[in-house]
Write a protein that holds these residues in place. Structure first.
Motif, PDB file in Angstrom:
ATOM      1  N   ARG A   1       6.112   1.551 -41.252  1.00 55.52           N
ATOM      2  CA  ARG A   1       7.246   1.136 -40.505  1.00 55.52           C
ATOM      3  C   ARG A   1       7.377   1.725 -39.217  1.00 55.52           C
ATOM      4  O   ARG A   1       7.855   1.354 -38.194  1.00 55.52           O
ATOM      5  CB  ARG A   1       8.451   1.545 -41.408  1.00 55.52           C
ATOM      6  N   TYR A   2       7.171   3.126 -39.201  1.00 51.82           N
ATOM      7  CA  TYR A   2       7.312   4.037 -37.915  1.00 51.82           C
ATOM      8  C   TYR A   2       6.396   3.446 -36.808  1.00 51.82           C
ATOM      9  O   TYR A   2       6.562   3.355 -35.602  1.00 51.82           O
ATOM     10  CB  TYR A   2       7.202   5.258 -38.107  1.00 51.82           C
ATOM     11  N   ARG A   3       5.027   3.187 -37.391  1.00 50.29           N
ATOM     12  CA  ARG A   3       4.070   2.964 -36.459  1.00 50.29           C
ATOM     13  C   ARG A   3       4.463   1.519 -35.755  1.00 50.29           C
ATOM     14  O   ARG A   3       4.311   1.547 -34.381  1.00 50.29           O
ATOM     15  CB  ARG A   3       2.821   2.628 -37.124  1.00 50.29           C
ATOM     16  N   TRP A   4       5.053   0.595 -36.418  1.00 53.14           N
ATOM     17  CA  TRP A   4       5.456  -0.698 -35.737  1.00 53.14           C
ATOM     18  C   TRP A   4       6.610  -0.586 -34.822  1.00 53.14           C
ATOM     19  O   TRP A   4       6.661  -1.221 -33.999  1.00 53.14           O
ATOM     20  CB  TRP A   4       5.932  -1.748 -36.817  1.00 53.14           C
ATOM     21  N   LEU A   5       7.568   0.317 -35.255  1.00 59.64           N
ATOM     22  CA  LEU A   5       8.441   0.482 -34.448  1.00 59.64           C
ATOM     23  C   LEU A   5       8.152   1.380 -33.178  1.00 59.64           C
ATOM     24  O   LEU A   5       8.583   1.200 -32.051  1.00 59.64           O
ATOM     25  CB  LEU A   5       9.668   1.440 -35.124  1.00 59.64           C
ATOM     26  N   LEU A   6       7.014   2.205 -33.308  1.00 59.58           N
ATOM     27  CA  LEU A   6       6.539   2.647 -31.971  1.00 59.58           C
ATOM     28  C   LEU A   6       5.906   1.715 -31.112  1.00 59.58           C
ATOM     29  O   LEU A   6       6.115   1.890 -29.919  1.00 59.58           O
ATOM     30  CB  LEU A   6       5.732   4.042 -32.458  1.00 59.58           C
ATOM     31  N   ALA A   7       5.076   0.765 -31.623  1.00 57.10           N
ATOM     32  CA  ALA A   7       4.469  -0.215 -30.996  1.00 57.10           C
ATOM     33  C   ALA A   7       5.396  -1.190 -30.317  1.00 57.10           C
ATOM     34  O   ALA A   7       5.126  -1.345 -29.209  1.00 57.10           O
ATOM     35  CB  ALA A   7       3.734  -0.934 -31.762  1.00 57.10           C
ATOM     36  N   THR A   8       6.309  -1.348 -31.017  1.00 59.01           N
ATOM     37  CA  THR A   8       7.609  -2.228 -30.515  1.00 59.01           C
ATOM     38  C   THR A   8       8.240  -1.877 -29.112  1.00 59.01           C
ATOM     39  O   THR A   8       8.445  -2.531 -28.195  1.00 59.01           O
ATOM     40  CB  THR A   8       8.525  -2.723 -31.630  1.00 59.01           C
ATOM     41  N   THR A   9       8.327  -0.486 -29.483  1.00 60.54           N
ATOM     42  CA  THR A   9       9.017   0.355 -28.285  1.00 60.54           C
ATOM     43  C   THR A   9       8.104   0.155 -27.120  1.00 60.54           C
ATOM     44  O   THR A   9       8.879   0.029 -25.968  1.00 60.54           O
ATOM     45  CB  THR A   9       9.608   1.699 -28.612  1.00 60.54           C
ATOM     46  N   ALA A  10       6.923   0.373 -27.199  1.00 60.33           N
ATOM     47  CA  ALA A  10       6.040   0.607 -26.149  1.00 60.33           C
ATOM     48  C   ALA A  10       6.004  -0.893 -25.308  1.00 60.33           C
ATOM     49  O   ALA A  10       5.946  -0.921 -24.220  1.00 60.33           O
ATOM     50  CB  ALA A  10       4.549   0.929 -26.719  1.00 60.33           C
ATOM     51  N   LEU A  11       6.093  -1.944 -26.383  1.00 58.74           N
ATOM     52  CA  LEU A  11       5.731  -3.259 -25.677  1.00 58.74           C
ATOM     53  C   LEU A  11       6.946  -3.740 -24.953  1.00 58.74           C
ATOM     54  O   LEU A  11       7.081  -4.307 -23.959  1.00 58.74           O
ATOM     55  CB  LEU A  11       5.482  -4.393 -26.768  1.00 58.74           C
ATOM     56  N   LEU A  12       8.123  -3.317 -25.397  1.00 54.25           N
ATOM     57  CA  LEU A  12       9.468  -3.702 -24.798  1.00 54.25           C
ATOM     58  C   LEU A  12       9.467  -3.064 -23.547  1.00 54.25           C
ATOM     59  O   LEU A  12      10.183  -3.692 -22.538  1.00 54.25           O
ATOM     60  CB  LEU A  12      10.694  -3.348 -25.524  1.00 54.25           C
ATOM     61  N   SER A  13       8.849  -1.915 -23.289  1.00 53.57           N
ATOM     62  CA  SER A  13       9.103  -1.382 -21.842  1.00 53.57           C
ATOM     63  C   SER A  13       8.318  -1.909 -20.830  1.00 53.57           C
ATOM     64  O   SER A  13       8.657  -1.741 -19.468  1.00 53.57           O
ATOM     65  CB  SER A  13       8.398   0.278 -21.911  1.00 53.57           C
ATOM     66  N   ALA A  14       7.452  -3.192 -20.978  1.00 55.46           N
ATOM     67  CA  ALA A  14       6.901  -3.960 -20.082  1.00 55.46           C
ATOM     68  C   ALA A  14       8.013  -4.578 -19.152  1.00 55.46           C
ATOM     69  O   ALA A  14       7.827  -4.867 -18.084  1.00 55.46           O
ATOM     70  CB  ALA A  14       6.162  -5.173 -20.768  1.00 55.46           C
ATOM     71  N   GLY A  15       9.091  -4.741 -19.909  1.00 55.09           N
ATOM     72  CA  GLY A  15      10.347  -5.298 -18.955  1.00 55.09           C
ATOM     73  C   GLY A  15      10.655  -4.727 -17.825  1.00 55.09           C
ATOM     74  O   GLY A  15      11.063  -5.053 -16.901  1.00 55.09           O
ATOM     75  N   GLY A  16      10.377  -3.265 -17.980  1.00 56.80           N
ATOM     76  CA  GLY A  16      10.734  -2.605 -16.681  1.00 56.80           C
ATOM     77  C   GLY A  16       9.941  -2.859 -15.266  1.00 56.80           C
ATOM     78  O   GLY A  16      10.439  -2.636 -14.288  1.00 56.80           O
ATOM     79  N   ALA A  17       8.867  -3.505 -15.499  1.00 59.45           N
ATOM     80  CA  ALA A  17       7.883  -3.902 -14.356  1.00 59.45           C
ATOM     81  C   ALA A  17       8.614  -5.225 -13.662  1.00 59.45           C
ATOM     82  O   ALA A  17       8.302  -5.610 -12.626  1.00 59.45           O
ATOM     83  CB  ALA A  17       6.326  -4.377 -14.797  1.00 59.45           C
ATOM     84  N   PHE A  18       9.556  -5.718 -14.144  1.00 65.45           N
ATOM     85  CA  PHE A  18      10.081  -7.036 -13.737  1.00 65.45           C
ATOM     86  C   PHE A  18      11.675  -6.767 -13.072  1.00 65.45           C
ATOM     87  O   PHE A  18      12.248  -7.352 -12.523  1.00 65.45           O
ATOM     88  CB  PHE A  18      10.300  -8.164 -14.612  1.00 65.45           C
ATOM     89  N   ILE A  19      12.070  -5.260 -12.853  1.00 67.95           N
ATOM     90  CA  ILE A  19      12.923  -5.030 -12.395  1.00 67.95           C
ATOM     91  C   ILE A  19      12.665  -4.621 -10.924  1.00 67.95           C
ATOM     92  O   ILE A  19      11.756  -4.070 -10.504  1.00 67.95           O
ATOM     93  CB  ILE A  19      13.647  -3.555 -12.963  1.00 67.95           C
ATOM     94  N   GLY A  20      13.734  -5.262 -10.019  1.00 66.74           N
ATOM     95  CA  GLY A  20      13.380  -5.297  -8.474  1.00 66.74           C
ATOM     96  C   GLY A  20      13.967  -3.968  -7.973  1.00 66.74           C
ATOM     97  O   GLY A  20      14.577  -2.941  -8.766  1.00 66.74           O
TER      98      GLY A  20
END
Length: 449
Positions: free
Chosen positions: A321-340
């Motif tokens: 459960r922690y491993r999936w939470l960690l992976a999800t947090t990492a993947l969500l950070s991709a949204g930062g690349a779309f900030i102007g």
């Protein structure tokens, strides 16, 4: 590891055991701190040198307070808060950490993606997605140690470059000595930059993270001497030298020579011109890249740490459960690349916003350290006075930042910051008031729910 041999260890043995605060120091010496120091030097010359020095001292003190609590309780901060203060306070702490670390995660990923794009010519958004996948796979698989080592080597090279450049970049010693006098130049703008500098060393994410890394090391109160050595080498020495050298180089090379308001990473790279020649910009960008990788990896761990701790999960990858939470947090950070926008100014904002959430976590740590049911060996008067000083300065700078945001009119960002600050401000007052009332009445409970 033999705990009872801690005090008799040689310096070499202690150096080989360095751990928790070195990781915190690597995060503190990240792109946001580099940006704050560069912007401060470029904007105000040497005027904020005192803040740079205080930030290293206060950062070390904040980490020691956090480590002392973790050594005594042998558990993460959220678990201690829930056990002594109650579930509502634990959830508030989780929300504080997740919001501050989450905002930082997005902007640091934007920095990493943008710098990768500048260095390679490939679209930064593609880099953001790619880095997020690498981050998720590396952290969830437990293979971050190698990536972290590589990133620290790059960051260390840039630190050496800044220190070396002190010998060739003109430093006005008279003006620099004037920067030792506590003043905040340019009102609100200066307060924002000062908050950013302090926020690099005294930040909610690394204060909270310290309790989990100490726990992961298996340290106890018998390792207090090792913890002090760890903090002294990592925060006072390494981070302090990095901060002062970077600031002095920026003040000497950029002040009066660049437009601080529109400062970009490419322009800031000229600070290394005296020692790097035509490669100055690429070397500076490489430093930002390394700092972003190491900081992003550490920062990604923090939200899963506190959420998993609150939910009663293990805080390592042995728990799926922690491993999936960690992976999800990492993947969500991709949204930062779309900030102007320009990430250099946004990085300063990241630390300033983190400063808003920091007084609350400092109050939590100080209250728990002075709760006899939590820590048998309470801090002495000097340590408490130091902790209160850190809390006071962080609170004043947080207040100045909030005032500055409101001074520009009520926007979505300033409104969100105001709500965030008000909730945490009220909670901090209630927490401290309840603790003092309990102490005066002779009770033992830290706070009653």
């Amino acid at each position: 590891m033999s705990h009872d041999a801690t005090g008799s260890r040689s310096v070499a043995e202690k150096a080989s055991a360095l751990g928790p605060t070195w990781l915190a120091g690597a995060i503190a010496a990240g792109p946001a701190t580099m940006a704050s120091l560069v912007v401060a030097g470029a904007s105000f010359g040497y005027a904020l040198l005192w803040v740079v020095i205080v930030s290293a001292l206060f950062g070390a003190l904040a980490q020691y307070l956090s480590a002392k609590l973790a050594l005594a309780t042998e558990e993460g901060l959220v678990a201690t808060v829930e056990r002594r203060l109650g579930s509502a306070w634990a959830w508030l702490l989780v929300a504080d950490v997740v919001l501050a670390a989450g905002f930082a995660q997005l902007i640091i990923m934007k920095t990493l993606a943008d710098v990768s794009g500048l260095l390679t010519g490939v679209d930064a958004r593609l880099w953001g997605v790619g880095w997020a996948v690498v981050l998720a796979a590396g952290l969830a698989g437990g293979g971050y140690r190698i990536a972290e080592l590589g990133a620290k080597l790059i960051v260390s090279a840039v630190v050496v470059a800044f220190v070396a450049s002190l010998f060739v970049v003109p430093t006005d010693l008279v003006a620099a000595s004037g920067g030792l006098v506590p003043t905040i130049p340019a009102g609100v703008e200066g307060a924002l930059v000062a908050a950013g500098i302090l926020g690099g060393a005294v930040h909610i994410t690394i204060i909270t993270m310290q309790t989990y890394t100490v726990q992961a090391r298996g340290w106890t109160t018998e390792d207090a001497g090792l913890a002090r050595f760890d903090i002294g080498v990592s925060m006072l020495a390494a981070f302090g030298i990095f901060s002062i050298a970077t600031f002095l180089v920026a003040a000497g090379a950029l002040f009066g020579n660049v437009d601080a308001q529109g400062l970009t990473a490419v322009a800031a790279g000229q600070a290394l011109e005296p020692i790097a020649g035509e490669f100055a910009q690429r070397l500076f960008l490489a430093g930002l890249l390394g700092a972003a990788v190491s900081t992003l990896g550490g920062n990604t761990l923090v939200p899963p740490y506190v959420v998993a701790d609150k939910l009663g999960w293990k805080t390592d990858v042995s728990d799926s459960r922690y491993r999936w939470l960690l992976a999800t947090t990492a993947l969500l950070s991709a949204g930062g690349a779309f900030i102007g926008g320009s990430f250099l100014q946004q990085l300063v904002l990241v630390l300033a916003v983190g400063t808003v959430g920091t007084p609350f976590v400092l109050a939590v740590v100080l209250v728990l350290l002075n709760d006899t049911e939590t820590v048998a060996d309470a801090p002495g008067p000097l340590l408490n006075i130091g902790g209160i000083a850190v809390f006071a300065v962080a609170s004043v700078l947080a207040g100045s930042f909030v005032s500055g945001q409101l001074g520009g009119g009520l926007t979505l960002l300033s409104g969100g910051v105001l709500v965030f600050a008000l909730v945490l401000g009220v909670a901090t007052v209630v927490l401290i008031g309840s603790h003092l009332r309990t102490r005066l009445s002779g009770g033992t409970a830290a706070v009653s729910e």
